[in-house]
Structures are given as structure tokens and as C-alpha cells.
Design a protein around this motif. Structure first.
Motif, PDB file in Angstrom:
ATOM      1  N   ALA A  17       0.696  -0.673   0.028  1.00 38.26           N
ATOM      2  CA  ALA A  17       0.081   0.091  -0.541  1.00 38.26           C
ATOM      3  C   ALA A  17       0.811   1.243  -0.194  1.00 38.26           C
ATOM      4  CB  ALA A  17      -0.761  -0.180   0.978  1.00 38.26           C
ATOM      5  N   PHE A  18       1.931   1.053   0.107  1.00 31.63           N
ATOM      6  CA  PHE A  18       3.467   2.003  -0.239  1.00 31.63           C
ATOM      7  C   PHE A  18       2.817   2.996  -1.205  1.00 31.63           C
ATOM      8  CE2 PHE A  18       7.178   1.377   2.651  1.00 31.63           C
ATOM      9  CZ  PHE A  18       5.787   0.978   4.334  1.00 31.63           C
ATOM     10  N   PRO A  19       2.901   4.397  -1.138  1.00 29.96           N
ATOM     11  CA  PRO A  19       2.470   5.534  -2.260  1.00 29.96           C
ATOM     12  C   PRO A  19       3.642   4.605  -3.483  1.00 29.96           C
ATOM     13  CG  PRO A  19       3.005   7.086  -0.965  1.00 29.96           C
ATOM     14  CD  PRO A  19       3.255   4.922   0.042  1.00 29.96           C
ATOM     15  N   ALA A  20       3.595   5.118  -4.794  1.00 30.32           N
ATOM     16  CA  ALA A  20       4.644   4.759  -5.935  1.00 30.32           C
ATOM     17  C   ALA A  20       5.574   6.020  -5.565  1.00 30.32           C
ATOM     18  CB  ALA A  20       3.576   5.322  -7.515  1.00 30.32           C
ATOM     19  N   ASP A  21       5.139   6.271  -5.603  1.00 31.03           N
ATOM     20  CA  ASP A  21       6.275   7.647  -4.909  1.00 31.03           C
ATOM     21  C   ASP A  21       7.136   7.536  -3.290  1.00 31.03           C
ATOM     22  OD1 ASP A  21       8.028   9.694  -5.070  1.00 31.03           O
ATOM     23  OD2 ASP A  21       7.121  11.545  -4.556  1.00 31.03           O
ATOM     24  N   LEU A  22       7.903   6.634  -3.365  1.00 34.98           N
ATOM     25  CA  LEU A  22       8.625   5.884  -2.048  1.00 34.98           C
ATOM     26  C   LEU A  22       9.689   7.424  -1.807  1.00 34.98           C
ATOM     27  CD1 LEU A  22       9.691   2.369  -2.926  1.00 34.98           C
ATOM     28  CD2 LEU A  22       7.899   3.590  -1.697  1.00 34.98           C
ATOM     29  N   ASP A  23       9.526   8.602  -2.562  1.00 35.53           N
ATOM     30  CA  ASP A  23      10.368   9.752  -2.162  1.00 35.53           C
ATOM     31  C   ASP A  23       9.633  10.674  -1.299  1.00 35.53           C
ATOM     32  OD1 ASP A  23      12.780   8.522  -1.771  1.00 35.53           O
ATOM     33  OD2 ASP A  23      12.829   8.587  -4.778  1.00 35.53           O
ATOM     34  N   SER A  24       8.667  10.390  -1.262  1.00 35.63           N
ATOM     35  CA  SER A  24       7.152  11.521  -0.406  1.00 35.63           C
ATOM     36  C   SER A  24       7.681  10.861   0.304  1.00 35.63           C
ATOM     37  CB  SER A  24       6.199  11.301  -1.629  1.00 35.63           C
ATOM     38  OG  SER A  24       5.776  10.285  -1.327  1.00 35.63           O
ATOM     39  N   THR A  25       7.105  12.060   1.271  1.00 36.90           N
ATOM     40  CA  THR A  25       6.603  11.408   3.513  1.00 36.90           C
ATOM     41  C   THR A  25       6.102  10.892   3.786  1.00 36.90           C
ATOM     42  OG1 THR A  25       7.946  14.203   3.289  1.00 36.90           O
ATOM     43  CG2 THR A  25       6.879  13.126   5.258  1.00 36.90           C
ATOM     44  N   ALA A  26       6.879   9.682   4.304  1.00 38.51           N
ATOM     45  CA  ALA A  26       5.629   8.869   5.294  1.00 38.51           C
ATOM     46  C   ALA A  26       5.304   8.971   6.659  1.00 38.51           C
ATOM     47  CB  ALA A  26       6.787   7.199   5.528  1.00 38.51           C
ATOM     48  N   ILE A  27       6.331   9.673   6.873  1.00 37.15           N
ATOM     49  CA  ILE A  27       5.970  10.837   8.657  1.00 37.15           C
ATOM     50  C   ILE A  27       7.384  12.085   8.828  1.00 37.15           C
ATOM     51  CG2 ILE A  27       6.895   9.786  10.907  1.00 37.15           C
ATOM     52  CD1 ILE A  27       6.457   7.256  10.831  1.00 37.15           C
ATOM     53  N   GLU A  28       6.534  12.885   9.232  1.00 36.72           N
ATOM     54  CA  GLU A  28       7.286  14.353   9.995  1.00 36.72           C
ATOM     55  C   GLU A  28       6.878  13.895  11.558  1.00 36.72           C
ATOM     56  OE1 GLU A  28       4.969  17.495   7.868  1.00 36.72           O
ATOM     57  OE2 GLU A  28       6.075  18.900   9.459  1.00 36.72           O
ATOM     58  N   THR A  29       7.996  13.911  12.013  1.00 37.73           N
ATOM     59  CA  THR A  29       8.152  14.086  13.626  1.00 37.73           C
ATOM     60  C   THR A  29       7.526  15.710  14.011  1.00 37.73           C
ATOM     61  OG1 THR A  29      10.124  15.011  13.663  1.00 37.73           O
ATOM     62  CG2 THR A  29       9.452  12.414  14.228  1.00 37.73           C
ATOM     63  N   ALA A  30       6.814  16.023  15.201  1.00 42.58           N
ATOM     64  CA  ALA A  30       6.446  16.956  15.303  1.00 42.58           C
ATOM     65  C   ALA A  30       6.402  17.904  16.213  1.00 42.58           C
ATOM     66  CB  ALA A  30       4.766  16.844  15.569  1.00 42.58           C
ATOM     67  N   ASP A  31       7.255  17.496  16.966  1.00 44.01           N
ATOM     68  CA  ASP A  31       7.554  18.153  18.522  1.00 44.01           C
ATOM     69  C   ASP A  31       8.606  18.421  18.563  1.00 44.01           C
ATOM     70  OD1 ASP A  31       6.436  14.764  20.944  1.00 44.01           O
ATOM     71  OD2 ASP A  31       8.467  14.785  19.065  1.00 44.01           O
ATOM     72  N   ALA A  32       9.423  18.038  17.844  1.00 39.23           N
ATOM     73  CA  ALA A  32      11.146  19.084  17.973  1.00 39.23           C
ATOM     74  C   ALA A  32      10.655  20.231  17.370  1.00 39.23           C
ATOM     75  CB  ALA A  32      12.545  18.141  17.695  1.00 39.23           C
ATOM     76  N   ALA A  33      11.952  20.870  17.987  1.00 36.50           N
ATOM     77  CA  ALA A  33      11.522  22.216  17.043  1.00 36.50           C
ATOM     78  C   ALA A  33      12.495  22.095  15.648  1.00 36.50           C
ATOM     79  CB  ALA A  33      13.319  23.089  17.598  1.00 36.50           C
ATOM     80  N   GLN A  34      13.367  21.282  15.036  1.00 35.80           N
ATOM     81  CA  GLN A  34      13.497  20.604  13.681  1.00 35.80           C
ATOM     82  C   GLN A  34      12.692  19.540  13.391  1.00 35.80           C
ATOM     83  OE1 GLN A  34      15.367  22.119  11.240  1.00 35.80           O
ATOM     84  NE2 GLN A  34      15.275  23.811  12.950  1.00 35.80           N
ATOM     85  N   PRO A  35      11.674  19.509  12.889  1.00 34.92           N
ATOM     86  CA  PRO A  35      11.001  17.947  11.927  1.00 34.92           C
ATOM     87  C   PRO A  35      12.165  17.941  11.373  1.00 34.92           C
ATOM     88  CG  PRO A  35      10.261  20.298  11.085  1.00 34.92           C
ATOM     89  CD  PRO A  35      11.385  20.264  11.672  1.00 34.92           C
TER      90      PRO A  35
END
Ligand code: MCA
Ligand code: AMP
Length: 510
Positions: A12-30
Motif C-alpha cells: 500500500a506504500f505510494p508509488a513515489d517512495l521518496d514522498s514523506t511518510a512521517i514528519e516528526t512534530a515535537d522537536a523544534a526541527q522536524p
């Protein structure tokens, strides 16, 4: 046929494997993780596990802080055909000793700060391999995996093969390991994908821990099986979560998360404009919270009901939104049977209250190495007895009205009074104790202990709680401990916990 759950998620992964799957949200730098990162990272860990030449279906026990790398470890265990055993980060040495002793994991992964005591316990129990994994990807697990190839073919698994063991206490006594198969998890994930109408472009805010069914299975499988991006919080922060609603569409939480977000002025209809679906579960959602959320946001929370042994069994409907009924957990999911029977096992008429029972492809395989306990929890016609008490109305909506099991659910975590009473009763000077749950405005229910001293012993409630903190997980420690002369008992000598609950019901009134 290969029924490895990872293979289905990977497909089920998207065809574009270089797109973002996960973005971390709690650190100042995602930090951004692509689908390729998930694939490669989990492949390298799976190859590390393969290099250990473990017997098939070895247990891999994991007690680490929440991180994307910890999720990769889960995926790696699926790929490698071994069995994932997640452990709450709040568990203390005594608790870990029991789980490790019972499950006999071949591999234990713990946080770096706990390596000393966790490895001592693990090596004593016969575990050969102990790795560390820190919150930010540090530790020996990834150091070793870095030398492994980044390609890996998932080990073929049958529907009935074990994927995970989740410890849960059930009705009495010590924790039991609920054995969940690749088939249990995949069938449930597929049913939920349809039931909640996951769609292209959905983005999930993931703010739950990943050592229980809700955060690990329901949330991550939902996003992965839909090829959906996750905005990933290591810790739940109500204000920060609301701030991300504008980029997301799905949120899943236990009721406490909704209560905490309702306390934020930033929770407005505008803030929720982009959101498609708010889902609640793991504990009863008060009708008040359900109504307040609708009034504040214009969205109706969809409540569903699940268990470690059964993954999800009921859900309120996705459409129409007006069919989501507050105070109910909705309808049996497609393919899942839910019924209510009396304590002698007789069927009940519509609307009558009894024990909730379930069967279906979602129902677990049994408790790890406990065939008798497993047999006790199933009816003769092989329905699983949930221990929850409820009714099913003429439209099929299920309402949970109580529990036959003595269980407290605090902020979505389960606490078994018998376990806490056992620990308190072992303290010097304690004659006996009773532990009950009382209403709490934030956690839903809070743990309260009532303790009787031995003749001549002087006990202090606060000292008891302080001692317990070092011995049991923080969320199990009573929020209040009372020392009393004796416990109320009925004519049979049984402690009347209902009287204690009544006596202390306003302790935490808002
Ligand atoms: C933390 N504390 C708690 C809890 N969490 N006490 C009671 N109940 C809790 N749930 C303790 C802390 O250790 C601390 O103690 C004090 O309470 C205040 O902590 P606080 O900072 O407010 O807590 P937090 O770190 O913000 O955590 C609260 C939380 C968390 C975010 C609600 O408990 C949580 O993530 N709950 C979700 C649990 C979950 O995912 N359940 C799903 C199970 P001190 O001050 O003494 O240090 S899966 C399931 O049930 C089934 C299958 C299903 O249907 O989903
Ligand atoms: P666990 O042992 O963590 O799997 O917890 C399962 C228990 O959580 C169930 O047996 C229910 O008692 C409770 N539970 C889960 N979802 C709900 C809900 N929506 N409403 C009420 N109780 C729930």
C-alpha cells in the motif's frame, strides 16, 4: 500464500517512495522520513535479526521511547517472521521481570538509560541479545543494523502465525500475553480502512504511545495501509496537536486527549476545518465530551470499541455523521459477531443487559502458554467473553454499561486492582487493602487505594504511594491512598467496593 502483514502494508506504500511518510512534530526541527526510509530502515533491522539465526517465531520484547525508529523495529519484526512484544515505558523492574520471564524473548530492545537493569533481567531470563534504542535513533540496535543490507524479502507467514503478543490482565491475577496473528491484524486493518473511509490525501496525527493496540495497530496500520502521511508526536501536547489540524485529516485519541484539547482556546471550528474524522476509543467517552466537541468544532467524534484480545470489534458509522451516537460504541464491524448473553450463557432479548461476547477473524489465538485460561475466556461455542457488560439495541448499536472484570481505565491505560492490592499488601505493616476507580475529570477514572494497617503499625498514605512509585508503573500508582480502621464487608465477608467507590466518588470532582 504469504500472509505476512508487512507485505500487505508494503503493497500500500505510494508509488513515489521518496514522498514523506512521517514528519516528526515535537522537536523544534522536524525530521522527515520517506516511505523508502521505512522500507530500508526496517529491512536493515530485519537483516540484523536474520543474522542472529533465531528459532522461528522468537519473541522480540521492546521497551523504548516512542520514535520512528521504534516503528521501523516493529515493521522489521513483522518482516522477519518473529513476534513483537511491546512494553509500556512506565513499567518498572518487577513488571519487566515478569514479562521477560513469561515470554522468554530471544531479543530485548530497551532505551539506553535503562540498559543496566533491563539487560540484567533479560540475561538472567536467558535472553541472548539485548540492544538499545534511544529516542533520536541512537543506540546499539541501529549501530549494528547499519552494517546490514537494505533489501529484505519478508519471511512468508500464514494467516494463523503469530505477529505480536500484548500483555493484558484480563479478569484476575497476573498479566496474560494475548497472541495476535498476522491474520487478526490484517483483517482488522482492512475492515477499518473501509469503515472509516480512509481516502487518498488523508494525513493522520499520531499522538498515542506505540506499545498498545490503539497507537500501534489501529493508528499506524490505518495510515500505512492507506499510504497516508503521519504527523508524529512523541508526546501528546494538546496545543501543538490542534496547531497541526490545518494540515491533517484524521485524529485518533483516548478520551483524555479530547478533554485536554477542549481546554484549549485554540480549539475552534476554523482550526478543525481541514479535518475529516476524529476517532475515540480505549475508554468510555463521556456524552458531555462528545457534545462539547460537537459544539466547539462542528465535528462529531466517532467512538469505537476494542480490546487487546480482539483488536477493534465495534464502531460508530462513518456516514451519515448524524448516525454517530454519543454514549454508544456503534455497530459490530463487518465480519465481526457481537452478542450479549446472561451469566449462565443464555441469549438475551434486544436491549437487555449482559456480558458482551465476540467472534471473528479479529479474535486472538489465545493467551501465551496459558491454555486453561484461554479456555476459560471462551464459551463452549467459541465466542470470546470480553468481560464488558452492555446491551445491543434494535438498530444494532452496542452500549457498554459496565465491566464484569475488576478493571480501572485511567487515561486509556488499564489498571487491575488485584495487582495493585497485591503489591500494597506486601508492604510492611499492611494488613489488607482495596483498590477502586473513581471519576476523574482528566483521566476518566483515577486509582484510589484504601489500606488497613496491621495492629500496632503506623501507615501513611503518601509514603505508601511514594514506595509504590518505584515498584509499579506510574499510571497504576493510586492518586490518593487512605489508611482506615477496616474495610466495609458484606455478610459473606466480601469487601464492598461499591461502597468505597460511592464514598470517594467526589474526590476529584472538577
Ligand atoms: C500519566 N500518568 C497517568 C496517566 N498517564 N496517571 C494515570 N493515568 C494515566 N493514563 C501520570 C504521570 O506518570 C504523572 O505522574 C501524572 O500522571 C501526570 O502526568 P501527565 O504529564 O499529565 O501525563 P502525560 O504524560 O500527559 O500522559 C497522559 C496521557 C497518557 C497523554 C493521557 O496517559 C496517554 O498517552 N494515554 C493513552 C494510553 C493509550 O494509548 N491507551 C490505549 C490502550 P507523576 O506526576 O506522579 O509523575 S489500547 C486499548 O485500550 C484498546 C485495545 C483500545 O480499544 O484501544
Ligand atoms: P485493553 O485490555 O487495553 O485491550 O482494554 C480493553 C478494554 O478497554 C475493553 O475491554 C473495554 O473495557 C475498554 N474499552 C475500549 N474501548 C472502549 C470504549 N470505546 N468505551 C468503553 N470502554 C472501552
Amino acid at each position: 500464500m504469504n500472509s505476512n502483514l508487512y507485505s500487505a502494508l508494503r503493497a500500500a506504500f505510494p508509488a513515489d517512495l521518496d514522498s514523506t511518510a512521517i514528519e516528526t512534530a515535537d522537536a523544534a526541527q522536524p525530521r522527515y522520513y520517506t516511505w523508502r526510509d521505512l522500507e530500508r530502515g526496517s529491512a536493515m533491522i530485519a537483516n540484523l535479526l536474520a543474522s542472529l539465526e533465531l528459532p522461528p517465531a522468537s519473541r522480540v520484547a521492546v521497551q523504548t521511547e516512542k520514535s520512528v525508529e521504534a516503528l521501523m523495529l516493529y515493521l522489521a519484526v513483522l518482516r522477519s517472521g518473529h513476534v513483537f512484544l511491546p512494553l509500556n515505558t512506565a513499567y518498572q523492574a518487577g513488571e519487566i521481570e515478569y514479562f521477560v520471564g513469561n515470554a522468554e524473548p530471544a531479543v530485548v530492545v530497551c532505551s539506553e538509560k535503562n540498559f543496566g537493569w533491563v539487560s540484567t533481567i533479560a540475561f538472567k531470563a536467558g535472553t541472548k541479545h539485548v540492544y538499545t534504542l534511544g529516542e533520536h535513533g541512537t543506540g546499539t540496535l541501529l549501530d549494528r543494523a547499519a552494517f546490514q543490507p537494505d533489501q529484505h524479502t519478508p519471511v512468508p507467514r500464514a494467516v494463523d502465525d503469530l505477529a505480536a503478543i500484548l500483555y493484558t490482565s484480563g479478569t484476575t491475577g497476573r498479566s496474560k500475553g494475548a497472541m495476535l496473528t498476522h491474520g487478526n491484524l490484517l483483517s482488522n486493518a482492512k475492515v477499518l480502512k473501509d469503515a472509516w473511509a480512509w481516502q487518498p490525501g488523508d494525513v493522520l496525527i499520531h499522538a498515542l504511545p506505540i506499545f498498545h493496540v490503539h497507537g500501534l495497530f489501529v493508528a499506524t496500520h490505518g495510515a500505512l495501509l492507506n499510504g497516508s502521511k503521519m504527523i508524529w508526536f512523541g508526546r501528546f501536547d494538546p496545543r501543538a496537536a490542534i496547531a497541526r489540524f490545518a494540515e491533517a485529516s484524521v485524529f485518533m485519541g483516548v478520551p483524555t486527549l479530547y478533554v485536554r484539547m477542549l481546554a484549549e482556546a485554540a480549539l475552534t471550528p476554523q482550526a478543525c476545518e481541514h479535518m475529516r474524522l476524529f476517532i475515540s476509543g480505549s475508554a468510555p467517552l463521556l456524552t458531555e465530551t462528545f457534545n462539547d466537541w460537537r459544539a466547539r468544532t462542528g465535528h462529531t467524534i466517532l467512538e469505537r470499541y476494542g480490546m487487546s484480545e480482539t483488536v477493534m470489534l465495534t464502531s460508530n458509522p462513518y456516514r451519515p455523521e448524524s448516525a454517530r451516537r454519543g454514549g454508544t460504541v456503534g455497530l459490530a464491524l463487518p465480519g465481526v459477531g457481537v452478542r450479549v448473553r446472561d451469566d449462565k450463557g443464555h441469549p438475551l432479548a434486544t436491549g437487555e443487559i449482559g456480558g458482551i461476547e465476540v467472534r471473528g477473524p479479529n479474535v486472538f489465538k489465545g493467551y501465551w502458554r496459558m491454555p486453561e485460561k484461554t479456555a476459560d475466556e471462551f464459551t463452549t461455542d467459541l465466542w470470546f467473553k470480553t468481560g464488558d457488560v452492555g446491551r445491543i439495541d434494535a438498530d444494532g448499536y452496542v452500549t457498554i454499561v459496565g465491566r464484569s472484570k475488576d478493571l480501572i481505565i485511567s487515561g486509556g491505560y488499564n489498571v487491575y486492582p488485584a495487582e495493585i492490592e497485591g503489591v500494597i499488601n506486601d508492604l510492611p505493616g499492611v494488613a489488607e487493602s482495596a483498590v477502586v476507580g473513581v471519576p476523574h475529570p482528566d483521566f476518566g477514572e483515577a486509582v484510589v487505594a484504601v489500606v488497613v494497617a496491621k495492629p500496632g503499625a503506623a501507615l501513611d498514605g503518601r509514603e505508601i504511594a511514594a514506595t509504590l512509585k518505584g515498584r509499579i508503573a506510574n499510571f497504576k500508582v493510586p492518586k490518593q491512598t487512605f489508611v482506615v480502621a477496616d474495610l466495609p464487608r458484606n455478610a459473606m465477608g466480601k469487601v464492598q467496593k461499591n461502597l468505597l467507590r460511592e464514598q470517594h466518588k467526589a474526590l476529584f470532582a472538577a
